[in-house]
Design an enzyme around this catalytic site. Structure first.
Site, mmCIF file in Angstrom:
data_model
loop_
_atom_site.group_PDB
_atom_site.id
_atom_site.type_symbol
_atom_site.label_atom_id
_atom_site.label_comp_id
_atom_site.label_asym_id
_atom_site.label_seq_id
_atom_site.Cartn_x
_atom_site.Cartn_y
_atom_site.Cartn_z
ATOM 1 C CG ASP A 44 -0.176 -0.796 -5.013
ATOM 2 O OD1 ASP A 44 -0.643 -1.661 -4.488
ATOM 3 O OD2 ASP A 44 -0.657 -0.513 -6.179
ATOM 4 C CB SER A 45 -1.177 -1.866 0.252
ATOM 5 O OG SER A 45 -0.274 -3.035 0.894
ATOM 6 C CG ASP A 83 1.077 -5.215 -5.901
ATOM 7 O OD1 ASP A 83 0.623 -6.060 -6.609
ATOM 8 O OD2 ASP A 83 0.398 -4.696 -4.970
ATOM 9 C CE LYS A 113 -1.277 -8.340 -5.811
ATOM 10 N NZ LYS A 113 -2.210 -7.133 -5.925
ATOM 11 C CD GLU A 115 -4.654 -2.535 -8.274
ATOM 12 O OE1 GLU A 115 -5.458 -1.707 -9.108
ATOM 13 O OE2 GLU A 115 -4.125 -2.425 -7.306
ATOM 14 C CD GLU A 181 -8.648 -5.088 -2.543
ATOM 15 O OE1 GLU A 181 -7.654 -5.381 -3.159
ATOM 16 O OE2 GLU A 181 -8.867 -4.350 -1.606
#
Ligand code: KIV
Ligand code: NA
Length: 274
Positions: A44-45, A83, A113, A115, A181
């Site tokens: 999602d970056s 993501d 993925k 978070e 991270e």
């Protein structure tokens, strides 16, 4: 895509040779890394790297699907992980399942993925039990930037216990690997030693079971800022700008296009075929 590893192949690489991964958002970039990476993350970056957003919070399911489809067209031998964007999974496991299944079905990704650590363990278990491989992401979780208060190192001093607990929680919930991270080196090594699933470091430790970077960071395309953990392997951004400046000068001087770039008024005569 029969040669690409699946989540189970990645999980069983624990303690073996390091897993190589990068993010990708487009077909051509995916093609460039397909032979070199074990898995490619549609991160999602993308919101910050390609769309100019200030954080990843504004990234939508539709954006992830569009970029996921583009990346899938460029991959043959690397696995694709995608993501889950902000607000697509946190609320409850059923909602998370619907969105994870949609991401996989519409892009062909082999895993999602998401978070979060302890607080997402129940959701991870729910997804994995229903056939969706999950890569976890703990330490600095950029979707929580507003509650974390900045892109700071996570897990120094008294915070270490909480990050360690997150690692154990996602592993026990069934995640097939976990991104660490901006976790301090010693803690990253401890997590890697203690959990049974591969750790993928970004700003963590060379001792992790694998590494990931944002591709535009490491080739020098994204230059708005450079986190300490990024190694610039190339400076493509400045090279591209120099090319653009040269083109602009050529156009203004009428030195582009040159003879070899334009077309004659008469079709060239065709000689006899050899
Ligand atoms: O979105 C992203 O690029 C990521 C990684 C760098 C881990 O989540
Ligand atoms: Na991400």
């Amino acid at each position: 895509r029969k040669t690409a590893p699946n989540a189970e192949d990645i999980r069983t690489r624990k303690g073996s040779t390091p897993l190589v991964s990068l993010t990708a958002y487009t077909t051509p970039m995916a093609r460039l890394m397909d032979d070199h990476c074990d898995f490619v993350l549609v991160g999602d970056s993308v919101g910050m790297v390609l769309h100019g957003l200030e954080s990843t919070l504004g990234v939508t399911m539709e954006m992830m699907i569009l970029h996921g489809q583009a990346v899938a067209r460029g991959l043959n031998s690397a696995m694709m992980v995608i993501d889950m964007p902000f607000a697509s999974y946190e609320h409850d496991p059923t909602h998370a399942f619907k969105n994870a299944a949609r991401l996989m079905a519409e892009t062909g990704a082999g895993a999602v993925k998401l978070e979060g650590g302890v607080e997402m363990a129940e959701t991870i278990r729910f997804l994995v039990k229903r056939g969706i491989p999950v890569m976890a992401h703990i330490g600095l979780t950029p979707q929580s930037i507003n509650t974390l208060g900045g892109y700071k190192v996570q897990g120094r001093d008294e915070q270490a216990k909480a990050v360690l607990a997150d690692a154990h929680a996602v592993a026990e919930a069934g995640a097939f690997s976990v991104v660490l991270e901006k976790v301090p080196q010693g803690l990253a090594d401890q997590i890697t030693a203690e959990v049974a699933i591969p750790t993928i470091g970004i700003g963590a430790s060379a001792g992790c079971d694998g590494q990931i970077l944002v591709v535009d960071d490491m080739v020098g395309f994204f230059t708005a800022f450079k986190p300490k953990f990024v190694k610039r392997y190339a400076e493509l951004g400045p090279q591209a700008e120099a090319a653009i400046a040269e083109y602009a000068a050529d156009v203004r001087a009428r030195t582009f296009p040159a003879d070899e770039h334009v077309f004659a008024d008469q079709a060239p005569s065709k000689g006899p075929k050899a």
